[in-house]
Design an enzyme around this catalytic site. Structure first.
Site, PDB file in Angstrom:
ATOM      1  N   GLY A 110      -7.310   7.538   2.334  1.00  0.00           N
ATOM      2  CA  GLY A 110      -7.948   6.824   3.436  1.00  0.00           C
ATOM      3  C   GLY A 110      -8.915   5.727   3.044  1.00  0.00           C
ATOM      4  O   GLY A 110      -9.575   5.149   3.902  1.00  0.00           O
ATOM      5  N   TRP A 112      -8.379   2.611   1.936  1.00  0.00           N
ATOM      6  CA  TRP A 112      -8.037   1.296   2.491  1.00  0.00           C
ATOM      7  C   TRP A 112      -8.318   1.254   3.993  1.00  0.00           C
ATOM      8  O   TRP A 112      -8.740   0.222   4.518  1.00  0.00           O
ATOM      9  CB  TRP A 112      -6.573   0.973   2.195  1.00  0.00           C
ATOM     10  CG  TRP A 112      -6.325   0.526   0.792  1.00  0.00           C
ATOM     11  CD1 TRP A 112      -7.065   0.844  -0.306  1.00  0.00           C
ATOM     12  CD2 TRP A 112      -5.269  -0.322   0.340  1.00  0.00           C
ATOM     13  NE1 TRP A 112      -6.518   0.252  -1.427  1.00  0.00           N
ATOM     14  CE2 TRP A 112      -5.426  -0.457  -1.062  1.00  0.00           C
ATOM     15  CE3 TRP A 112      -4.201  -0.947   0.971  1.00  0.00           C
ATOM     16  CZ2 TRP A 112      -4.545  -1.232  -1.836  1.00  0.00           C
ATOM     17  CZ3 TRP A 112      -3.326  -1.712   0.201  1.00  0.00           C
ATOM     18  CH2 TRP A 112      -3.498  -1.862  -1.188  1.00  0.00           C
ATOM     19  N   ASP A 128       1.309   8.437   5.814  1.00  0.00           N
ATOM     20  CA  ASP A 128       1.444   8.957   4.455  1.00  0.00           C
ATOM     21  C   ASP A 128       2.144  10.312   4.526  1.00  0.00           C
ATOM     22  O   ASP A 128       2.008  11.040   5.517  1.00  0.00           O
ATOM     23  CB  ASP A 128       0.088   9.106   3.769  1.00  0.00           C
ATOM     24  CG  ASP A 128       0.218   9.122   2.249  1.00  0.00           C
ATOM     25  OD1 ASP A 128      -0.155   8.118   1.623  1.00  0.00           O
ATOM     26  OD2 ASP A 128       0.697  10.136   1.687  1.00  0.00           O
ATOM     27  N   ASP A 144       6.781  10.818   5.752  1.00  0.00           N
ATOM     28  CA  ASP A 144       7.302   9.939   4.714  1.00  0.00           C
ATOM     29  C   ASP A 144       7.719   8.614   5.354  1.00  0.00           C
ATOM     30  O   ASP A 144       8.498   8.589   6.312  1.00  0.00           O
ATOM     31  CB  ASP A 144       8.508  10.609   4.047  1.00  0.00           C
ATOM     32  CG  ASP A 144       9.044   9.840   2.847  1.00  0.00           C
ATOM     33  OD1 ASP A 144       8.664   8.658   2.653  1.00  0.00           O
ATOM     34  OD2 ASP A 144       9.861  10.413   2.103  1.00  0.00           O
ATOM     35  N   ASP A 168       0.177   0.573  -0.133  1.00  0.00           N
ATOM     36  CA  ASP A 168      -0.166   1.101  -1.451  1.00  0.00           C
ATOM     37  C   ASP A 168       0.812   2.219  -1.804  1.00  0.00           C
ATOM     38  O   ASP A 168       0.474   3.152  -2.539  1.00  0.00           O
ATOM     39  CB  ASP A 168      -1.604   1.626  -1.444  1.00  0.00           C
ATOM     40  CG  ASP A 168      -2.223   1.643  -2.836  1.00  0.00           C
ATOM     41  OD1 ASP A 168      -1.811   0.836  -3.679  1.00  0.00           O
ATOM     42  OD2 ASP A 168      -3.123   2.470  -3.084  1.00  0.00           O
ATOM     43  N   LYS A 208       1.582  -3.086  -3.277  1.00  0.00           N
ATOM     44  CA  LYS A 208       1.526  -2.793  -4.707  1.00  0.00           C
ATOM     45  C   LYS A 208       2.920  -2.911  -5.304  1.00  0.00           C
ATOM     46  O   LYS A 208       3.899  -2.458  -4.711  1.00  0.00           O
ATOM     47  CB  LYS A 208       0.973  -1.383  -4.929  1.00  0.00           C
ATOM     48  CG  LYS A 208       0.927  -0.964  -6.395  1.00  0.00           C
ATOM     49  CD  LYS A 208       0.012   0.222  -6.618  1.00  0.00           C
ATOM     50  CE  LYS A 208       0.441   1.462  -5.888  1.00  0.00           C
ATOM     51  NZ  LYS A 208      -0.478   2.580  -6.094  1.00  0.00           N
TER      52      LYS A 208
END
Length: 256
Positions: A110, A112, A128, A144, A168, A208
């Protein structure tokens, strides 16, 4: 006849004590640089190897307790050191605006989400596969992102086109380099596809990536859809980590 006292030249040479002069010292005094090095060594904490603990686990714990960003995150109340990465990227690219609607893909734990809200986002929708403790101002989905129902569930909570999609996401590693690479590429492509389908015109996307950056095919697509696309590595990203971030600014339009 009286004997003359021995000349000073006949005296045996003085022995130089081992270690009397070392690099970074002068006349036995430690220079500031040496003091700093000594202080760093004294502050570095080591973890004893416990029964059943792998060396890799020991090194990870040792790295965590000696990481300055981990300490800073605790001081500021951030949930992870990763919070500083999105802070740096926002400082450089101006990703988060006052009143923004933000999507966070791979949001656990958490950090971000916290930064997005702190910097003016009106609301954040995060997803997430791991559970995330509630954060005021955020709607968090435990699922997911690669589940086929995930994009529609995020859009339903958004209610409008977001201003920023940040990802991320990272695949769990298998130890097989090629497999891990393909899994990571798939996540980056899925995040980029979602961003291009949902962002409002002028919106931004950050994700990322690993191993030299995004695939050329994906980069070409992003460049056709966004005004500016480039890679960046925040200072808070560990030097030994292969991670970098891909930033796509100002969505211009969507491909048919």
């Amino acid at each position: 006849m009286a004997r003359k006292p021995p000349s000073h030249r006949s005296r045996p040479p003085r022995r130089q004590m081992s270690g009397s002069k070392t690099e970074g010292t002068k006349r036995g005094r430690v220079t500031p640089k040496s003091e700093e090095d000594n202080a760093t060594r004294m502050l570095h904490k080591k973890v004893k190897t416990a029964a059943g603990r792998k060396i890799s686990s020991k090194l990870w714990i040792e790295r965590q307790i000696n990481d300055p960003y981990v300490r800073k995150a605790k001081e500021k109340g951030y949930r992870s050191r990763a919070a500083f990465k999105i802070e740096e990227l926002d400082d450089k690219f101006g990703l988060i605006k006052q009143g923004s609607l933000v999507v966070d893909l791979g949001c656990a734990p958490g950090g971000w989400v916290q930064i997005a809200l702190k910097r003016g986002a009106d609301r954040v929708v995060g997803i997430d596969i791991l559970p995330v403790d509630p954060i005021p101002g955020a709607d968090l989905i435990e699922l997911d992102f690669m589940d086929e129902t995930a994009p529609d569930r995020i859009k339903a909570l958004l209610g409008a086109e977001p201003d920023l999609v940040m990802s991320d996401l990272a695949a769990n590693t298998t130890g097989h380099r090629q497999t891990d690479h393909l899994k990571t590429v798939a996540l980056v492509e899925a995040a980029a596809e979602f961003a291009m389908q949902t962002l409002r015109p002028g919106g931004h996307f950050v994700t990322k990536v690993f191993q030299g950056g995004a695939e050329k095919k994906l980069l070409d697509r992003l460049k056709r859809n966004f005004q500016k696309v480039q890679h960046a590595k925040p200072e808070s990203s560990r030097k030994g980590s292969p991670e970098i971030y891909l930033v796509a600014l100002n969505l211009q339009g969507r491909e048919e």
